[in-house]
Design a protein around this motif. Structure first.
Motif, PDB file in Angstrom:
ATOM      1  N   LEU A  71      -6.745 -12.576  -4.729  1.00 16.23           N
ATOM      2  CA  LEU A  71      -5.971 -11.349  -4.542  1.00 16.23           C
ATOM      3  C   LEU A  71      -5.650 -11.252  -3.059  1.00 16.23           C
ATOM      4  CD1 LEU A  71      -7.784  -8.670  -6.742  1.00 16.23           C
ATOM      5  CD2 LEU A  71      -5.521  -9.645  -7.109  1.00 16.23           C
ATOM      6  N   ALA A  72      -4.441 -11.646  -2.693  1.00 11.98           N
ATOM      7  CA  ALA A  72      -4.093 -11.744  -1.282  1.00 11.98           C
ATOM      8  C   ALA A  72      -2.615 -11.442  -1.086  1.00 11.98           C
ATOM      9  CB  ALA A  72      -4.431 -13.136  -0.755  1.00 11.98           C
ATOM     10  N   TRP A  73      -2.264 -11.149   0.169  1.00 15.28           N
ATOM     11  CA  TRP A  73      -0.918 -10.735   0.512  1.00 15.28           C
ATOM     12  C   TRP A  73      -0.472 -11.408   1.805  1.00 15.28           C
ATOM     13  CZ3 TRP A  73      -4.662  -7.987  -1.707  1.00 15.28           C
ATOM     14  CH2 TRP A  73      -4.354  -7.140  -2.785  1.00 15.28           C
ATOM     15  N   ILE A  74       0.834 -11.629   1.945  1.00 14.68           N
ATOM     16  CA  ILE A  74       1.438 -11.877   3.245  1.00 14.68           C
ATOM     17  C   ILE A  74       2.027 -10.551   3.704  1.00 14.68           C
ATOM     18  CG2 ILE A  74       3.362 -12.961   4.461  1.00 14.68           C
ATOM     19  CD1 ILE A  74       2.893 -15.464   2.942  1.00 14.68           C
ATOM     20  N   GLY A  75       1.663 -10.138   4.900  1.00 15.22           N
ATOM     21  CA  GLY A  75       2.110  -8.849   5.408  1.00 15.22           C
ATOM     22  C   GLY A  75       3.018  -9.004   6.616  1.00 15.22           C
ATOM     23  N   PHE A  76       3.763  -7.943   6.886  1.00 14.58           N
ATOM     24  CA  PHE A  76       4.738  -7.951   7.974  1.00 14.58           C
ATOM     25  C   PHE A  76       4.620  -6.658   8.773  1.00 14.58           C
ATOM     26  CE2 PHE A  76       6.343 -10.292   4.374  1.00 14.58           C
ATOM     27  CZ  PHE A  76       6.817 -11.476   4.924  1.00 14.58           C
TER      28      PHE A  76
ATOM     29  N   ASN B 273      -6.483 -10.656   2.502  1.00 13.50           N
ATOM     30  CA  ASN B 273      -6.885 -10.654   1.095  1.00 13.50           C
ATOM     31  C   ASN B 273      -7.761  -9.450   0.794  1.00 13.50           C
ATOM     32  OD1 ASN B 273      -9.410 -11.267   2.146  1.00 13.50           O
ATOM     33  ND2 ASN B 273      -9.410 -13.387   1.433  1.00 13.50           N
ATOM     34  N   ASP B 274      -8.183  -9.347  -0.451  1.00 11.29           N
ATOM     35  CA  ASP B 274      -8.921  -8.166  -0.856  1.00 11.29           C
ATOM     36  C   ASP B 274     -10.310  -8.100  -0.232  1.00 11.29           C
ATOM     37  OD1 ASP B 274      -8.498  -5.816  -2.649  1.00 11.29           O
ATOM     38  OD2 ASP B 274     -10.413  -6.504  -3.469  1.00 11.29           O
ATOM     39  N   ALA B 275     -10.781  -9.230   0.275  1.00 12.70           N
ATOM     40  CA  ALA B 275     -12.057  -9.241   1.006  1.00 12.70           C
ATOM     41  C   ALA B 275     -11.864  -8.813   2.456  1.00 12.70           C
ATOM     42  CB  ALA B 275     -12.675 -10.628   0.949  1.00 12.70           C
TER      43      ALA B 275
ATOM     44  N   GLN C 156     -10.255  -5.082 -14.549  1.00 10.62           N
ATOM     45  CA  GLN C 156     -10.134  -6.524 -14.723  1.00 10.62           C
ATOM     46  C   GLN C 156     -10.244  -7.248 -13.387  1.00 10.62           C
ATOM     47  OE1 GLN C 156      -6.368  -7.699 -16.401  1.00 10.62           O
ATOM     48  NE2 GLN C 156      -7.029  -9.793 -16.805  1.00 10.62           N
ATOM     49  N   ARG C 157      -9.682  -6.680 -12.334  1.00  7.68           N
ATOM     50  CA  ARG C 157      -9.611  -7.362 -11.049  1.00  7.68           C
ATOM     51  C   ARG C 157     -10.846  -7.163 -10.173  1.00  7.68           C
ATOM     52  NH1 ARG C 157      -3.278  -6.206  -9.271  1.00  7.68           N
ATOM     53  NH2 ARG C 157      -2.382  -7.911 -10.500  1.00  7.68           N
ATOM     54  N   TYR C 158     -11.563  -6.065 -10.379  1.00 11.84           N
ATOM     55  CA  TYR C 158     -12.656  -5.742  -9.460  1.00 11.84           C
ATOM     56  C   TYR C 158     -13.982  -5.625 -10.194  1.00 11.84           C
ATOM     57  CZ  TYR C 158      -8.791  -4.767  -6.335  1.00 11.84           C
ATOM     58  OH  TYR C 158      -7.661  -4.884  -5.578  1.00 11.84           O
TER      59      TYR C 158
ATOM     60  N   ARG D 159      -3.558  -2.481  -0.571  1.00 10.39           N
ATOM     61  CA  ARG D 159      -3.524  -1.359  -1.505  1.00 10.39           C
ATOM     62  C   ARG D 159      -2.172  -1.250  -2.182  1.00 10.39           C
ATOM     63  NH1 ARG D 159      -6.801   3.612   1.173  1.00 10.39           N
ATOM     64  NH2 ARG D 159      -6.560   4.403  -0.932  1.00 10.39           N
ATOM     65  N   GLY D 160      -1.422  -2.308  -2.117  1.00 10.74           N
ATOM     66  CA  GLY D 160      -0.261  -2.592  -2.922  1.00 10.74           C
ATOM     67  C   GLY D 160       0.959  -1.706  -2.829  1.00 10.74           C
ATOM     68  N   PRO D 161       1.783  -1.906  -1.806  1.00 15.27           N
ATOM     69  CA  PRO D 161       1.616  -2.819  -0.682  1.00 15.27           C
ATOM     70  C   PRO D 161       0.866  -2.216   0.498  1.00 15.27           C
ATOM     71  CG  PRO D 161       3.814  -1.928  -0.618  1.00 15.27           C
ATOM     72  CD  PRO D 161       3.171  -1.384  -1.860  1.00 15.27           C
ATOM     73  N   SER D 162       0.857  -0.909   0.656  1.00 16.73           N
ATOM     74  CA  SER D 162       0.022  -0.279   1.688  1.00 16.73           C
ATOM     75  C   SER D 162       0.043   1.217   1.502  1.00 16.73           C
ATOM     76  CB  SER D 162       0.503  -0.651   3.094  1.00 16.73           C
ATOM     77  OG  SER D 162       1.823  -0.188   3.305  1.00 16.73           O
ATOM     78  N   MET D 163      -1.012   1.852   1.983  1.00 11.44           N
ATOM     79  CA  MET D 163      -1.131   3.297   1.821  1.00 11.44           C
ATOM     80  C   MET D 163      -0.695   4.055   3.071  1.00 11.44           C
ATOM     81  SD  MET D 163      -2.222   4.447  -1.122  1.00 11.44           S
ATOM     82  CE  MET D 163      -3.107   5.972  -0.808  1.00 11.44           C
ATOM     83  N   HIS D 164      -0.883   3.460   4.234  1.00 10.24           N
ATOM     84  CA  HIS D 164      -0.632   4.173   5.484  1.00 10.24           C
ATOM     85  C   HIS D 164       0.396   3.442   6.334  1.00 10.24           C
ATOM     86  CE1 HIS D 164      -4.747   5.410   4.231  1.00 10.24           C
ATOM     87  NE2 HIS D 164      -4.293   6.590   4.543  1.00 10.24           N
TER      88      HIS D 164
END
Length: 330
Positions: A72-77, A114-116, A313-315, A138-143
């Motif tokens: 569970l990982a992301w590329i962020g900008f 990633n989620d870690a 399922q994911r966590y 937090r998909g994609p972000s909360m703040h």
């Protein structure tokens, strides 16, 4: 995310070329994703591409590893629209303090998270940057919009959960829109093109069955990780839907309907080759219980349940307990 896209970016950076970044590969920069956002336009993706150097290669290499591992990982900008504001410390009495510095600099940045909460980036980042980079998970972000001068976007490195809607009912139309909005990939199945229209399901893959019934469902297959919502119009083909979903071992199967109707469907499921074990796997009635009645209200109840199933399922139980405690709900 296509692994070949990441490999191509790495090849370009090693050769000293500006990589070609397209909204099709990074949909957080698409017109649809940025609609109404006056701070960011799809063209900013080219600004990011031009700023990439060989030092950014580890970000994309780590992303490839995450794809291979199913992480569970992301590329962020990091998107900067006012460099002077971006570096200011704009914490106030409400927000948590992240030190005296704002963002580390006023330049765009690509990072992996990633989620870690493992972060890979080519440049040093401030504590406040770290806070917002971690929130990309937090998909994609909360703040992403909390501080002035910059915002944050991200694209997941894992596939969206596929949700099958069996039946193009009014409730299914509402579910499709809401499920797509919260990140599910939606497929809707029906035999009547008048109901299975783009106007009713603009964000879903649509499969038209032949023959005026659900017999053609037997030619389709869902994956064990998929979710299935049995929402056929008038409940007329609910038994076929339940048998199909359970025989393919779908992770989640839910069916809408009252107790009396469900008793009838139970008998028909058994008559069509289903077992008591199959029937026990069907969540009925589908959705969280809070008094929903209209199609739109039912969609909220159903999609809320889908989100909860995906979360579980994911966590792990430990990770969920930690999350709930952080919100004061433990």
């Amino acid at each position: 995310m296509d692994k070949a896209v990441l490999e191509s970016i790495i090849d370009d950076l090693r050769a000293g070329r500006v990589p070609a970044l397209a909204p099709e590969d990074f949909p957080c920069f698409s017109e649809a994703a940025l609609a109404g956002n006056e701070h960011v336009a799809p063209a900013y993706l080219q600004t990011i591409a031009a700023a990439l150097t060989e030092a950014d290669i580890p970000v994309f290499e780590r992303a490839i590893c995450a794809l291979d591992e199913g992480d569970l990982a992301w590329i962020g900008f990091k998107v900067v629209y006012d460099a002077d504001e971006a570096v200011l410390n704009t914490d106030n009495e409400v927000t948590k303090k992240y030190g005296d510095a704002g963002s580390a600099d006023g330049e765009p940045l690509v990072f992996f998270c990633n989620d870690a909460k493992e972060i890979v980036a080519s440049r040093a980042y401030s504590d406040r940057d770290k806070f917002q980079m971690k929130d990309a998970t937090r998909g994609p972000s909360m703040h992403n919009e909390q501080f002035e001068g910059l915002t944050w976007l991200s694209v997941p490195l894992f596939d969206a959960v596929r949700v099958w809607l069996l039946g193009a009912s009014d409730a299914a139309s509402e579910v499709a829109a809401l499920a797509a909005h919260v990140g599910f990939a939606v497929t809707v199945v029906d035999y009547d093109p008048a109901y299975l229209s783009e106007g009713r399901f603009p964000d879903a893959r649509r499969i038209l069955l032949p023959g005026g019934n659900f017999d053609g469902l037997a030619d389709l297959a869902c994956a064990p990780e998929d979710y299935v919502c049995v929402l056929t119009r008038g409940h007329m083909f609910d038994p076929e839907g339940c048998v199909w979903a359970t025989k393919h071992g779908a992770h989640y199967v839910g069916m809408m309907g009252c107790k009396g109707k469900n008793d009838t469907v139970h008998d028909l499921v058994l008559a069509k080759g289903g077992s008591e074990e199959d029937w026990a796997r069907v969540k009925r009635p589908i959705g969280l219980k809070f008094g929903a009645k209209s199609p739109a209200e039912l969609a909220i109840a159903i999609v809320a349940e889908l989100v909860d199933v995906r979360y579980r399922q994911r966590y792990s139980a430990e990770a969920r307990a930690k999350h709930e405690a952080s919100l004061g709900r433990a």
